[in-house]
Scaffold this motif. Structure first.
Motif, mmCIF file in Angstrom:
data_model
loop_
_atom_site.group_PDB
_atom_site.id
_atom_site.type_symbol
_atom_site.label_atom_id
_atom_site.label_comp_id
_atom_site.label_asym_id
_atom_site.label_seq_id
_atom_site.Cartn_x
_atom_site.Cartn_y
_atom_site.Cartn_z
ATOM 1 N N GLN A 284 75.506 12.983 36.140
ATOM 2 C CA GLN A 284 76.174 13.026 37.439
ATOM 3 C C GLN A 284 77.682 12.885 37.301
ATOM 4 O OE1 GLN A 284 74.380 10.326 40.296
ATOM 5 N NE2 GLN A 284 72.341 10.683 39.441
ATOM 6 N N VAL A 285 78.125 11.938 36.484
ATOM 7 C CA VAL A 285 79.573 11.723 36.386
ATOM 8 C C VAL A 285 80.241 12.795 35.528
ATOM 9 C CG1 VAL A 285 79.364 9.257 36.842
ATOM 10 C CG2 VAL A 285 79.353 10.057 34.466
ATOM 11 N N THR A 286 79.497 13.389 34.583
ATOM 12 C CA THR A 286 80.040 14.525 33.838
ATOM 13 C C THR A 286 80.362 15.666 34.799
ATOM 14 O OG1 THR A 286 78.889 13.968 31.778
ATOM 15 C CG2 THR A 286 79.548 16.257 32.070
ATOM 16 N N ALA A 287 79.480 15.898 35.757
ATOM 17 C CA ALA A 287 79.710 16.954 36.743
ATOM 18 C C ALA A 287 80.957 16.660 37.574
ATOM 19 C CB ALA A 287 78.485 17.099 37.651
ATOM 20 N N VAL A 288 81.188 15.389 37.882
ATOM 21 C CA VAL A 288 82.382 15.018 38.653
ATOM 22 C C VAL A 288 83.646 15.439 37.910
ATOM 23 C CG1 VAL A 288 83.753 13.056 39.484
ATOM 24 C CG2 VAL A 288 81.279 13.125 39.912
ATOM 25 N N VAL A 289 83.742 15.080 36.625
ATOM 26 C CA VAL A 289 84.926 15.422 35.833
ATOM 27 C C VAL A 289 85.030 16.935 35.645
ATOM 28 C CG1 VAL A 289 86.042 15.145 33.584
ATOM 29 C CG2 VAL A 289 84.903 13.193 34.655
ATOM 30 N N GLU A 290 83.907 17.570 35.363
ATOM 31 C CA GLU A 290 83.923 19.017 35.083
ATOM 32 C C GLU A 290 84.252 19.849 36.320
ATOM 33 O OE1 GLU A 290 80.147 19.766 33.278
ATOM 34 O OE2 GLU A 290 80.892 19.332 31.253
ATOM 35 N N GLU A 291 84.075 19.284 37.492
ATOM 36 C CA GLU A 291 84.427 20.011 38.715
ATOM 37 C C GLU A 291 85.838 19.669 39.189
ATOM 38 O OE1 GLU A 291 81.337 19.479 41.601
ATOM 39 O OE2 GLU A 291 79.771 20.183 40.222
ATOM 40 N N LEU A 292 86.288 18.452 38.948
ATOM 41 C CA LEU A 292 87.649 18.085 39.343
ATOM 42 C C LEU A 292 88.691 18.845 38.530
ATOM 43 C CD1 LEU A 292 87.497 14.202 39.857
ATOM 44 C CD2 LEU A 292 87.997 15.930 41.602
ATOM 45 N N PHE A 293 88.441 19.007 37.238
ATOM 46 C CA PHE A 293 89.439 19.630 36.361
ATOM 47 C C PHE A 293 89.794 21.053 36.820
ATOM 48 C CE2 PHE A 293 90.918 21.906 32.622
ATOM 49 C CZ PHE A 293 91.829 21.016 32.067
ATOM 50 N N PRO A 294 88.829 21.960 36.982
ATOM 51 C CA PRO A 294 89.207 23.317 37.426
ATOM 52 C C PRO A 294 89.784 23.333 38.836
ATOM 53 C CG PRO A 294 86.818 23.085 37.335
ATOM 54 C CD PRO A 294 87.397 21.871 36.685
ATOM 55 N N PHE A 295 89.363 22.376 39.680
ATOM 56 C CA PHE A 295 89.935 22.314 41.026
ATOM 57 C C PHE A 295 91.440 22.074 40.955
ATOM 58 C CE2 PHE A 295 91.468 19.981 44.672
ATOM 59 C CZ PHE A 295 91.041 20.771 45.726
ATOM 60 N N TYR A 296 91.858 21.077 40.194
ATOM 61 C CA TYR A 296 93.286 20.774 40.088
ATOM 62 C C TYR A 296 94.039 21.865 39.326
ATOM 63 C CZ TYR A 296 92.565 16.058 41.958
ATOM 64 O OH TYR A 296 92.271 14.992 42.765
ATOM 65 N N MET A 297 93.376 22.519 38.378
ATOM 66 C CA MET A 297 94.034 23.622 37.672
ATOM 67 C C MET A 297 94.332 24.769 38.642
ATOM 68 S SD MET A 297 94.668 23.078 34.445
ATOM 69 C CE MET A 297 94.757 24.720 33.687
ATOM 70 N N GLU A 298 93.404 25.044 39.543
ATOM 71 C CA GLU A 298 93.583 26.136 40.495
ATOM 72 C C GLU A 298 94.482 25.727 41.661
ATOM 73 O OE1 GLU A 298 89.763 27.529 41.774
ATOM 74 O OE2 GLU A 298 89.017 27.741 39.720
ATOM 75 N N LYS A 299 94.443 24.443 42.015
ATOM 76 C CA LYS A 299 95.199 23.979 43.180
ATOM 77 C C LYS A 299 95.993 22.715 42.829
ATOM 78 C CE LYS A 299 91.816 25.819 46.443
ATOM 79 N NZ LYS A 299 90.976 25.533 47.642
ATOM 80 N N PRO A 300 97.001 22.846 41.942
ATOM 81 C CA PRO A 300 97.770 21.653 41.539
ATOM 82 C C PRO A 300 98.534 21.023 42.683
ATOM 83 C CG PRO A 300 98.805 23.670 40.717
ATOM 84 C CD PRO A 300 97.470 24.067 41.252
ATOM 85 N N GLN A 301 98.660 21.732 43.824
ATOM 86 C CA GLN A 301 99.334 21.138 44.979
ATOM 87 C C GLN A 301 98.570 19.936 45.526
ATOM 88 O OE1 GLN A 301 97.920 24.150 44.880
ATOM 89 N NE2 GLN A 301 96.918 24.711 46.819
ATOM 90 N N PHE A 302 97.306 19.794 45.115
ATOM 91 C CA PHE A 302 96.517 18.638 45.555
ATOM 92 C C PHE A 302 96.758 17.403 44.685
ATOM 93 C CE2 PHE A 302 94.348 21.855 47.967
ATOM 94 C CZ PHE A 302 93.884 21.181 49.090
ATOM 95 N N LEU A 303 97.527 17.551 43.618
ATOM 96 C CA LEU A 303 97.944 16.375 42.864
ATOM 97 C C LEU A 303 98.913 15.560 43.722
ATOM 98 C CD1 LEU A 303 98.519 18.021 39.366
ATOM 99 C CD2 LEU A 303 96.711 16.392 39.949
ATOM 100 N N PRO A 304 99.012 14.259 43.493
ATOM 101 C CA PRO A 304 99.891 13.430 44.337
ATOM 102 C C PRO A 304 101.341 13.900 44.319
ATOM 103 C CG PRO A 304 98.450 12.061 43.009
ATOM 104 C CD PRO A 304 98.281 13.462 42.512
ATOM 105 N N LYS A 305 102.069 13.527 45.352
ATOM 106 C CA LYS A 305 103.454 13.963 45.519
ATOM 107 C C LYS A 305 104.312 13.631 44.304
ATOM 108 C CE LYS A 305 107.364 13.547 48.707
ATOM 109 N NZ LYS A 305 107.860 12.924 49.967
ATOM 110 N N ARG A 306 104.128 12.442 43.747
ATOM 111 C CA ARG A 306 104.997 12.046 42.636
ATOM 112 C C ARG A 306 104.700 12.838 41.360
ATOM 113 N NH1 ARG A 306 103.436 8.543 38.704
ATOM 114 N NH2 ARG A 306 101.346 7.641 38.775
#
Length: 388
Positions: A317-339
């Motif tokens: 379950q937690v492997t899926a969390v990491v494996e899905e977050l990574f491509p999300f942020y790669m495709e949409k880095p604007q969702f990374l925090p402001k700083r």
């Protein structure tokens, strides 16, 4: 009394950025204090060893583990006449680079980062204390002494062959002599880690009912310790009996390291900390018998705890969390925090962005990773924006 081969703060190789030192604390004490006050150290409170953070209040976290390692390390360092402050600093920093969800998260990130140089938690710890902590006006990172950085980078022994990218990147501008052994202090921190996790994983496994006391009575060291408790305290209640037995297991391992290491140091007779680094073998060690026994305990824990069905299911379950977050942020880095957006703007190419995303995910706590996944991808525990 400190031995001649102990690290001497008056002879430190210094800091990458020169600073006026404290009038009240040695440079190694100051390193220890900066580590304790770092954001990465505080986050260890919600990063796990084996169990996910929300599974129970009494299971060890990376923070409690680091404190236990530091306590063991100070004891051993004091008995061997080594510098306790440097030993403690390395012990407290040794797990700063761990991802959420323990080694499961690390394995997932390493796979995701394979095209970009991989992921290694020791190298990530160095990256945190030299770059990612950004609180001080005069420098990025914590600007720790060379000796503490060396201990973080190579407390498990010389680093040779293909270097993790984070380690190679830093070593290019600040040579940590990766081809040698670390100081005796750093070696103490490494073996204290082995002692601490073997002991507390037995305790946590019993608490989680992954195995029973009858199961571990056949293990070397452990069975003898239970026998001694039964002899000295017949009829003791189960909770106290367990505690008394496992603290004796701790004691056997600590005493063995002290006795064996004294013998190695007396035979080698190093004249300085540099002589320890160039000894060609570890100066701090378990005896052959106890090391063999510890490997048997580790093998038991691997079968009955790390590969227990409930743990394996949670790993999926937690492997899926990491494996899905990574491509999300790669495709949409604007969702990374402001700083983080200034770093995003400076990132040139996919590899630079991947390493930035890796830094961000690796710094997450278990709780925050789960919350972010639920919020951004509609995972368990909440609804959020789904990719695509």
């Amino acid at each position: 009394m400190q031995k001649r081969y102990a690290a001497d703060p008056a002879k430190t190789h210094g800091r990458l950025v020169a600073e006026e030192e404290s009038a009240f604390r040695s440079c190694f004490q100051r390193d220890r204090d900066r580590i304790i006050h770092s954001s990465a150290f505080r986050r260890l409170k919600h990063k796990t060893q084996v169990f996910v953070e929300h599974e129970g209040d009494y299971f060890r976290t990376r923070l409690t583990h680091s404190i236990e390692v530091a306590q063991v390390a100070r004891t051993i360092a004091g008995a061997l006449g080594l510098n306790q402050e440097l030993t403690e600093a390395v012990a407290l920093a040794h797990d700063l680079g761990h991802t959420p969800f323990g080694h499961t998260g690390e394995d997932a990130l390493d796979g995701l980062m394979a095209p970009y140089g991989g992921f290694d938690h020791n190298a990530q710890a160095l990256r945190i204390v030299t770059s990612l902590e950004r609180h001080y006006a005069g420098f990025d990172g914590l600007n720790l002494t060379w000796e503490t950085l060396e201990g973080i980078a190579k407390h498990n022994g010389p680093v040779t062959g293909d270097l993790p990218w984070a380690l190679a990147e830093y070593d290019e501008r600040h040579d940590l002599e990766l081809y040698t052994h670390a100081s005796a202090e750093a070696q103490v921190a490494a073996l204290s880690d082995d002692i601490a996790y073997n002991n507390h994983d037995l305790h946590d496994g019993l608490r989680a009912k992954l195995f029973t006391e009858a199961d571990i009575r056949g293990l070397p060291i452990v069975g003898d310790c239970y026998d001694e408790v039964d002899r000295v305290y017949p009829g003791l209640d189960d909770y106290r009996r367990r505690h008394e037995a496992l603290r004796r297991v701790f004691g056997v391992m600590v005493a063995d390291v002290i006795e064996t290491s004294r013998g190695v140091l007396e035979e080698a007779n190093p004249e300085s900390v540099e002589a320890v680094r160039h000894l060609g073998r570890p100066a701090i060690a378990f005896s052959d018998d106890v090391w063999r026994h510890m490997k048997e305990i580790k093998a038991f824990l691997f079968r009955h705890m790390y590969r227990a069905p409930s743990v394996v299911e949670m790993r999926k379950q937690v492997t899926a969390v990491v494996e899905e977050l990574f491509p999300f942020y790669m495709e949409k880095p604007q969702f990374l925090p402001k700083r983080w957006q200034e770093d995003v703007a400076r990132a040139e190419g996919e590899t630079a962005l991947a390493r930035l995303v890796c830094d961000y995910i690796a710094g997450m706590t278990d709780r925050f990773a789960l919350e972010s996944h639920a919020r951004l991808l509609g995972g368990p525990g909440g609804a959020g924006e789904r990719r695509g």
